[in-house]
Design a protein around this motif. Structure first.
Motif, PDB file in Angstrom:
ATOM      1  N   ILE A  24       0.820  -1.220   0.000  1.00 30.52           N
ATOM      2  CA  ILE A  24       0.000   0.000   0.000  1.00 30.52           C
ATOM      3  C   ILE A  24       0.850   1.264   0.000  1.00 30.52           C
ATOM      4  CG2 ILE A  24      -1.945  -1.126   1.137  1.00 30.52           C
ATOM      5  CD1 ILE A  24      -1.161   0.306   3.709  1.00 30.52           C
ATOM      6  N   GLY A  25       2.164   1.103  -0.009  1.00 28.12           N
ATOM      7  CA  GLY A  25       3.043   2.253   0.124  1.00 28.12           C
ATOM      8  C   GLY A  25       3.383   2.929  -1.184  1.00 28.12           C
ATOM      9  N   HIS A  26       2.430   3.573  -1.794  1.00 28.68           N
ATOM     10  CA  HIS A  26       2.652   4.135  -3.129  1.00 28.68           C
ATOM     11  C   HIS A  26       3.552   5.361  -3.118  1.00 28.68           C
ATOM     12  CE1 HIS A  26      -0.283   1.262  -4.353  1.00 28.68           C
ATOM     13  NE2 HIS A  26      -1.188   1.787  -3.558  1.00 28.68           N
ATOM     14  N   LEU A  27       3.372   6.205  -2.103  1.00 28.55           N
ATOM     15  CA  LEU A  27       4.203   7.419  -2.023  1.00 28.55           C
ATOM     16  C   LEU A  27       5.542   7.139  -1.358  1.00 28.55           C
ATOM     17  CD1 LEU A  27       2.142  10.500  -0.718  1.00 28.55           C
ATOM     18  CD2 LEU A  27       3.413  10.329  -2.848  1.00 28.55           C
ATOM     19  N   ARG A  28       5.604   6.041  -0.641  1.00 31.04           N
ATOM     20  CA  ARG A  28       6.772   5.715   0.198  1.00 31.04           C
ATOM     21  C   ARG A  28       6.958   6.757   1.295  1.00 31.04           C
ATOM     22  NH1 ARG A  28       6.762   0.841  -0.852  1.00 31.04           N
ATOM     23  NH2 ARG A  28       7.402   0.107  -2.876  1.00 31.04           N
ATOM     24  N   VAL A  32       1.154   9.187   5.185  1.00 34.02           N
ATOM     25  CA  VAL A  32       0.138   9.475   4.163  1.00 34.02           C
ATOM     26  C   VAL A  32      -0.327   8.182   3.490  1.00 34.02           C
ATOM     27  CG1 VAL A  32      -0.243  10.579   1.918  1.00 34.02           C
ATOM     28  CG2 VAL A  32       0.834  11.864   3.780  1.00 34.02           C
ATOM     29  N   ASP A  33       0.608   7.288   3.193  1.00 36.22           N
ATOM     30  CA  ASP A  33       0.205   6.009   2.596  1.00 36.22           C
ATOM     31  C   ASP A  33      -0.779   5.275   3.499  1.00 36.22           C
ATOM     32  OD1 ASP A  33       1.709   6.244   0.249  1.00 36.22           O
ATOM     33  OD2 ASP A  33       3.500   5.392   1.191  1.00 36.22           O
ATOM     34  N   GLY A  34      -0.498   5.293   4.803  1.00 33.77           N
ATOM     35  CA  GLY A  34      -1.378   4.620   5.750  1.00 33.77           C
ATOM     36  C   GLY A  34      -2.753   5.276   5.813  1.00 33.77           C
ATOM     37  N   ALA A  35      -2.769   6.603   5.882  1.00 34.08           N
ATOM     38  CA  ALA A  35      -4.052   7.316   5.966  1.00 34.08           C
ATOM     39  C   ALA A  35      -4.873   7.109   4.688  1.00 34.08           C
ATOM     40  CB  ALA A  35      -3.796   8.806   6.205  1.00 34.08           C
ATOM     41  N   ARG A  36      -4.194   7.141   3.543  1.00 35.44           N
ATOM     42  CA  ARG A  36      -4.922   6.908   2.284  1.00 35.44           C
ATOM     43  C   ARG A  36      -5.512   5.502   2.249  1.00 35.44           C
ATOM     44  NH1 ARG A  36      -0.999   9.569  -2.403  1.00 35.44           N
ATOM     45  NH2 ARG A  36      -1.630  11.733  -2.028  1.00 35.44           N
ATOM     46  N   PHE A  37      -4.716   4.528   2.682  1.00 35.17           N
ATOM     47  CA  PHE A  37      -5.222   3.149   2.706  1.00 35.17           C
ATOM     48  C   PHE A  37      -6.427   3.042   3.632  1.00 35.17           C
ATOM     49  CE2 PHE A  37      -5.362  -0.934   4.916  1.00 35.17           C
ATOM     50  CZ  PHE A  37      -5.674  -1.753   3.839  1.00 35.17           C
ATOM     51  N   LEU A  38      -6.321   3.638   4.821  1.00 34.02           N
ATOM     52  CA  LEU A  38      -7.425   3.548   5.783  1.00 34.02           C
ATOM     53  C   LEU A  38      -8.687   4.205   5.231  1.00 34.02           C
ATOM     54  CD1 LEU A  38      -5.425   4.130   9.085  1.00 34.02           C
ATOM     55  CD2 LEU A  38      -6.503   1.999   8.323  1.00 34.02           C
ATOM     56  N   GLU A  39      -8.509   5.274   4.458  1.00 31.26           N
ATOM     57  CA  GLU A  39      -9.683   5.897   3.819  1.00 31.26           C
ATOM     58  C   GLU A  39     -10.373   4.914   2.881  1.00 31.26           C
ATOM     59  OE1 GLU A  39      -9.299  10.735   3.647  1.00 31.26           O
ATOM     60  OE2 GLU A  39      -8.748   9.588   1.861  1.00 31.26           O
ATOM     61  N   THR A  40      -9.571   4.144   2.153  1.00 34.80           N
ATOM     62  CA  THR A  40     -10.188   3.161   1.232  1.00 34.80           C
ATOM     63  C   THR A  40     -10.943   2.085   2.007  1.00 34.80           C
ATOM     64  OG1 THR A  40      -8.326   1.594   1.113  1.00 34.80           O
ATOM     65  CG2 THR A  40      -8.298   3.479  -0.429  1.00 34.80           C
ATOM     66  N   GLN A  41     -10.600   1.922   3.283  1.00 33.86           N
ATOM     67  CA  GLN A  41     -11.280   0.932   4.122  1.00 33.86           C
ATOM     68  C   GLN A  41     -12.429   1.560   4.911  1.00 33.86           C
ATOM     69  OE1 GLN A  41     -10.087  -2.342   3.720  1.00 33.86           O
ATOM     70  NE2 GLN A  41      -9.000  -1.157   2.161  1.00 33.86           N
ATOM     71  N   CYS A  48      -7.909   8.371  10.361  1.00 33.54           N
ATOM     72  CA  CYS A  48      -7.022   8.645   9.219  1.00 33.54           C
ATOM     73  C   CYS A  48      -6.120   9.842   9.514  1.00 33.54           C
ATOM     74  CB  CYS A  48      -7.843   8.912   7.959  1.00 33.54           C
ATOM     75  SG  CYS A  48      -8.857   7.527   7.423  1.00 33.54           S
ATOM     76  N   ALA A  49      -6.684  10.878  10.114  1.00 33.82           N
ATOM     77  CA  ALA A  49      -5.916  12.090  10.397  1.00 33.82           C
ATOM     78  C   ALA A  49      -4.832  11.835  11.448  1.00 33.82           C
ATOM     79  CB  ALA A  49      -6.859  13.206  10.861  1.00 33.82           C
ATOM     80  N   LEU A  50      -5.162  11.049  12.455  1.00 35.57           N
ATOM     81  CA  LEU A  50      -4.157  10.716  13.479  1.00 35.57           C
ATOM     82  C   LEU A  50      -3.006   9.928  12.855  1.00 35.57           C
ATOM     83  CD1 LEU A  50      -6.580   9.760  16.389  1.00 35.57           C
ATOM     84  CD2 LEU A  50      -4.866  11.600  16.484  1.00 35.57           C
ATOM     85  N   VAL A  51      -3.326   8.977  12.010  1.00 36.93           N
ATOM     86  CA  VAL A  51      -2.286   8.186  11.332  1.00 36.93           C
ATOM     87  C   VAL A  51      -1.457   9.096  10.422  1.00 36.93           C
ATOM     88  CG1 VAL A  51      -1.919   6.360   9.618  1.00 36.93           C
ATOM     89  CG2 VAL A  51      -3.501   5.992  11.530  1.00 36.93           C
ATOM     90  N   ALA A  52      -2.117   9.956   9.682  1.00 34.76           N
ATOM     91  CA  ALA A  52      -1.408  10.846   8.751  1.00 34.76           C
ATOM     92  C   ALA A  52      -0.402  11.740   9.475  1.00 34.76           C
ATOM     93  CB  ALA A  52      -2.421  11.704   7.990  1.00 34.76           C
ATOM     94  N   HIS A  53      -0.763  12.186  10.652  1.00 33.09           N
ATOM     95  CA  HIS A  53       0.061  13.193  11.348  1.00 33.09           C
ATOM     96  C   HIS A  53       0.846  12.646  12.535  1.00 33.09           C
ATOM     97  CE1 HIS A  53      -1.067  16.908   9.276  1.00 33.09           C
ATOM     98  NE2 HIS A  53      -2.238  16.330   9.083  1.00 33.09           N
ATOM     99  N   HIS A  54       0.918  11.332  12.681  1.00 37.41           N
ATOM    100  CA  HIS A  54       1.551  10.811  13.898  1.00 37.41           C
ATOM    101  C   HIS A  54       3.037  11.163  13.965  1.00 37.41           C
ATOM    102  CE1 HIS A  54       2.771   7.271  11.396  1.00 37.41           C
ATOM    103  NE2 HIS A  54       3.764   7.155  12.252  1.00 37.41           N
ATOM    104  N   SER A  55       3.452  11.437  15.182  1.00 39.23           N
ATOM    105  CA  SER A  55       4.879  11.572  15.517  1.00 39.23           C
ATOM    106  C   SER A  55       5.662  12.519  14.614  1.00 39.23           C
ATOM    107  CB  SER A  55       5.530  10.183  15.554  1.00 39.23           C
ATOM    108  OG  SER A  55       4.854   9.364  16.489  1.00 39.23           O
ATOM    109  N   GLY A  56       5.089  13.677  14.403  1.00 40.56           N
ATOM    110  CA  GLY A  56       5.823  14.716  13.668  1.00 40.56           C
ATOM    111  C   GLY A  56       5.882  14.518  12.168  1.00 40.56           C
TER     112      GLY A  56
END
Ligand code: FE2
Length: 145
Positions: A24-28, A32-41, A48-56
């Motif tokens: 699922i890591g298209h952007l590498r 963002v790859d994780g948040a995009r994948f979770l959106e598809t689910q 999704c926002a927490l995953v996108a912005h985690h840890s700086g």
């Protein structure tokens, strides 16, 4: 935190690095790859926002020129985000319990000086300290009751 948010925190803790999965890591860029994948689910927007912005993640996004991609999700400044980041920043790659300084040293030793990750960690250091310090303070408050 609000007890109703605990389930969200646990879900985000389990899923925050799902973007490392090669399939699922298209952007590498795993947040963002994780948040995009979770959106598809059809995951909740906040998860999704927490995953996108985690840890700086925003600091690494700036280093990688991916701020526009990350801006699809709002940064959440909250106890849930603080706790998510503290959990990530005090746990090793094999699930070891680390202090925050031990975790920082571990990350910086894995990524060479001058690497994007190394620079991103240093850019976001005071913010990361804030996540950890606020969560420790909240835990102390709860434990003193
Ligand atoms: Fe991560």
């Amino acid at each position: 935190m609000d007890p109703e948010e605990r389930e969200l925190l646990v879900a985000a803790a389990w899923l925050h690095d799902i973007g490392y999965a090669p399939s699922i890591g298209h952007l590498r860029f795993h947040p963002v790859d994780g948040a995009r994948f979770l959106e598809t689910q059809n995951a909740p927007e906040r998860l999704c926002a927490l995953v996108a912005h985690h840890s700086g993640a925003r600091h690494e996004a700036e280093e990688r020129g991916l701020t526009a991609e990350l801006s699809a999700w709002a940064f959440e400044d909250s106890p849930v985000m603080d706790a998510l980041c503290m959990a990530d920043l005090t746990t090793g790659p094999q699930g070891q319990r680390f202090t925050f300084p031990e975790r920082l040293a571990e990350i910086l030793s894995r990524y060479g000086e001058g690497s994007v990750v190394h620079r991103s960690i240093n850019r976001g250091l005071s913010e990361a300290h804030g996540h950890v310090d606020r969560t420790i303070a909240r835990l102390a408050l709860v434990q003193s009751r």
